[in-house]
Enzyme design. Sequence first.
Site, PDB file in Angstrom:
ATOM      1  N   ASP A   1       0.874  -1.173   0.000  1.00  0.00           N
ATOM      2  CA  ASP A   1       0.000   0.000   0.000  1.00  0.00           C
ATOM      3  C   ASP A   1       0.911   1.223   0.000  1.00  0.00           C
ATOM      4  O   ASP A   1       1.767   1.361   0.890  1.00  0.00           O
ATOM      5  CB  ASP A   1      -0.872   0.033   1.264  1.00  0.00           C
TER       6      ASP A   1
ATOM      7  N   ASP B   1     -13.331  -3.986  -1.289  1.00  0.00           N
ATOM      8  CA  ASP B   1     -13.104  -3.558   0.104  1.00  0.00           C
ATOM      9  C   ASP B   1     -14.403  -3.720   0.900  1.00  0.00           C
ATOM     10  O   ASP B   1     -15.074  -2.737   1.226  1.00  0.00           O
ATOM     11  CB  ASP B   1     -12.669  -2.083   0.134  1.00  0.00           C
TER      12      ASP B   1
HETATM   13  O1  1PR Z   1     -10.732   2.858  -5.316  1.00  0.00           O
HETATM   14  O2  1PR Z   1      -9.757   2.087  -7.446  1.00  0.00           O
HETATM   15  O3  1PR Z   1      -8.874   4.103  -6.347  1.00  0.00           O
HETATM   16  O4  1PR Z   1      -8.477   1.868  -5.393  1.00  0.00           O
HETATM   17  C1  1PR Z   1      -7.988   2.176  -4.131  1.00  0.00           C
HETATM   18  C2  1PR Z   1      -7.239   0.970  -3.645  1.00  0.00           C
HETATM   19  O5  1PR Z   1      -6.567   1.306  -2.446  1.00  0.00           O
HETATM   20  C3  1PR Z   1      -8.146  -0.201  -3.358  1.00  0.00           C
HETATM   21  O6  1PR Z   1      -7.548  -1.361  -3.873  1.00  0.00           O
HETATM   22  C4  1PR Z   1      -8.202  -0.279  -1.835  1.00  0.00           C
HETATM   23  O7  1PR Z   1      -8.231  -1.618  -1.400  1.00  0.00           O
HETATM   24  C5  1PR Z   1      -6.869   0.362  -1.444  1.00  0.00           C
HETATM   25  N1  1PR Z   1      -6.944   1.098  -0.176  1.00  0.00           N
HETATM   26  C6  1PR Z   1      -7.536   2.302   0.002  1.00  0.00           C
HETATM   27  N2  1PR Z   1      -7.367   2.696   1.284  1.00  0.00           N
HETATM   28  C7  1PR Z   1      -6.661   1.735   1.913  1.00  0.00           C
HETATM   29  C8  1PR Z   1      -6.227   1.756   3.301  1.00  0.00           C
HETATM   30  O8  1PR Z   1      -5.644   0.789   3.805  1.00  0.00           O
HETATM   31  N3  1PR Z   1      -6.501   2.834   4.009  1.00  0.00           N
HETATM   32  N4  1PR Z   1      -5.693  -0.379   1.228  1.00  0.00           N
HETATM   33  C9  1PR Z   1      -6.398   0.729   0.996  1.00  0.00           C
HETATM   34  C10 1PR Z   1      -6.208  -1.567   1.209  1.00  0.00           C
HETATM   35  C11 1PR Z   1      -5.825  -3.620   1.764  1.00  0.00           C
HETATM   36  C12 1PR Z   1      -5.001  -4.709   1.328  1.00  0.00           C
HETATM   37  C13 1PR Z   1      -3.976  -5.079   2.352  1.00  0.00           C
HETATM   38  C14 1PR Z   1      -4.499  -6.379   2.870  1.00  0.00           C
HETATM   39  C15 1PR Z   1      -3.494  -7.230   3.561  1.00  0.00           C
HETATM   40  N5  1PR Z   1      -5.230  -2.397   1.593  1.00  0.00           N
HETATM   41  O9  1PR Z   1      -4.650  -4.831   0.042  1.00  0.00           O
HETATM   42  O10 1PR Z   1      -2.753  -5.083   1.753  1.00  0.00           O
HETATM   43  O11 1PR Z   1      -5.607  -6.141   3.722  1.00  0.00           O
HETATM   44  O12 1PR Z   1      -3.085  -6.641   4.732  1.00  0.00           O
HETATM   45  P1  1PR Z   1      -2.569  -7.520   5.935  1.00  0.00           P
HETATM   46  O13 1PR Z   1      -1.866  -8.701   5.366  1.00  0.00           O
HETATM   47  O14 1PR Z   1      -1.590  -6.639   6.650  1.00  0.00           O
HETATM   48  O15 1PR Z   1      -3.761  -7.879   6.754  1.00  0.00           O
HETATM   49  P2  1PR Z   1      -9.532   2.783  -6.132  1.00  0.00           P
END
Ligand code: 1PR
Length: 580
Positions: A264, A427
């Site tokens: 991320d 999500d």
């Molecule tokens: O809506 O097309 O612009 O995409 C935005 C992207 O950013 C989406 O894929 C969304 O999942 C991601 N995103 C937005 N905000 C966050 C945040 O964390 N605040 N991250 C975010 C999502 C989730 C996972 C993470 C897993 C594994 N991250 O991909 O890596 O949950 O984590 P872990 O192993 O530590 O539990 P758009």
Amino acid sequence: MTGTYLLDYGAGNVRSLVNAVKKLGHDITYVKDPSDILKADKLIFPGVGAFGSAMQSLHAKGYAEPLKQYLSLNKPFMGICVGMQSLFEGSDENPDVPGLGVIPGRVRLFDSTLKAVPHMGWNTARTIQGAERAKGCGLEEGRAYYFVHSFAVPFVEGSQEAKEWCLTTTQYGGEGSGGEVFISSVRRGNIFCTQFHPEKSGFAGVNVLKAFLDGDAAVGAEGDAALIQAATLAPGGGLSVLAPTFVPEPTQDQFTKRIVACLDVRANDQGDLVVTKGDQYDVREQSTDGQEQGDVRNLGKPVELARRYFEEGADEITFLNITSFRNCPLLDLPMLEVLRRTSETVFVPLTIGGGIKDVVDPDGKLHPALEVAGEYFRNGADKVSIGSDAVYAAEKYYALGGRGDGTSAIETIAHAYGSQAVVISVDPKKVYVNSPADAPTHHVIQPAQLGPNGEKYCWYQCTVSGGREGRDMDVRQLVVACQALGAGEILLNSMDQDGMKQGYDLALIQDVRAAISIPVIASSGAGCADHFVEVFEKTGVQAALAAGIFHRREVPLEDVKSTCVKAGIRIRTIDAPLAI
Ligand code: 1PR
């Protein structure tokens, strides 16, 4: 100018291939004019996109005839994926468009009744017994290579293509799950083609490229040259002379589960681009006084971390630009730069997400999502991942009565680059209810644990803008619509499990898998190596992703892989690094 040439028709990511060739110490020149083809000492044709558009581009650019002539001269040629398929007579992908007809046989669609299609992931290539043709190809028995395709040439024992051209076969699917054996590479004289992508197959794949680039002439080149000439000049193509017979060994399904490392990425408060990681999507540290907003967690630099994961054996790497909900102009240079630099040293598939949507530049100029995705593909991405925009597209799909209108990011990108290039990042967040009647328009399940007030049921609400806004759509509705619109894979996060290290949400994953046939990547909640075993065994999911435990070095990738192997799960073994 002589040398190695690249036959590119501008349909996708050839950057990784060019980077790998350069890394191996070779120069490569793009074919710009039909006359360049016959100047080449070696020619690489990395086909990308659909069979029909590849063939049409070859004809439109005037490349088809010089290419056939080049092949008939038995000069060194390497075709990759559609670059290999184009040498056959035709493909069911575009039945009206003939292939070059150098190799007899047709390219067919995989049967998706009992297995996920596309065949996307790592699989072995088994050399046909008795073939002398494998020598000097750099292929290693038992090594896994990266495949991504929905169409392939079936291996038919005794057929002309099997006898005269087939170098390796690969099996996708096992007994009882629609197993199919197909031709995964061909070789005759100096023509060598692979259905897999060497430039995306780690060090094992780079070794195959190296063998082609460093090699002189193929074994049996003289006799083969005459055959190739006969084939390429004969009306309708196809060889008529039989090569020595062989006894094929039974092939086995060696398709592996994928371990994906996810980064991320966002700018921190100082403006530096960092890899961060949240707990339930909150990426800020707790502030000491509990009043002010803490700093964005900084877990490393994106390019360096990606390289580390590649070397440690990650099968795929995903970058998510998590602040893309803010309007970002087309040339979101930091992420493009991250991709460009990563693709110089990382030779496994790269996915980029965040901000794949129509964007408006500060001067008011609109760039459709297709253009945004194209920019990322040209800079080294193999797949784009769509989050928020997929939810809006699904809402429109249902508003239109269960159909697309051809304008969504999913549809336009899948049409141009193939469905395998379109991942949907979901999500979802649990909404607990006492009974299914409390959520009549949503698909309700019984979670493993009761809700905070003893609720027995829940549904999974889709969110947009990085989880900031919930929509009136459940995860099942979303994935079904996205598959129908042409998506090739689902990256299934869970806002509840994210960063909690308590394991994946198995009920959610099972439910999604049961609703669709495209591959699913389980995400969110991995806390130890056993969680990977659990998710593979209990849900049958094709890939599992983790972030926090890898960034904080709590669980090495190597441990994840060895634990899976011990549990009897097929996993790609970690490559011995090549000095490149
Ligand atoms: O809506 O097309 O612009 O995409 C935005 C992207 O950013 C989406 O894929 C969304 O999942 C991601 N995103 C937005 N905000 C966050 C945040 O964390 N605040 N991250 C975010 C999502 C989730 C996972 C993470 C897993 C594994 N991250 O991909 O890596 O949950 O984590 P872990 O192993 O530590 O539990 P758009």
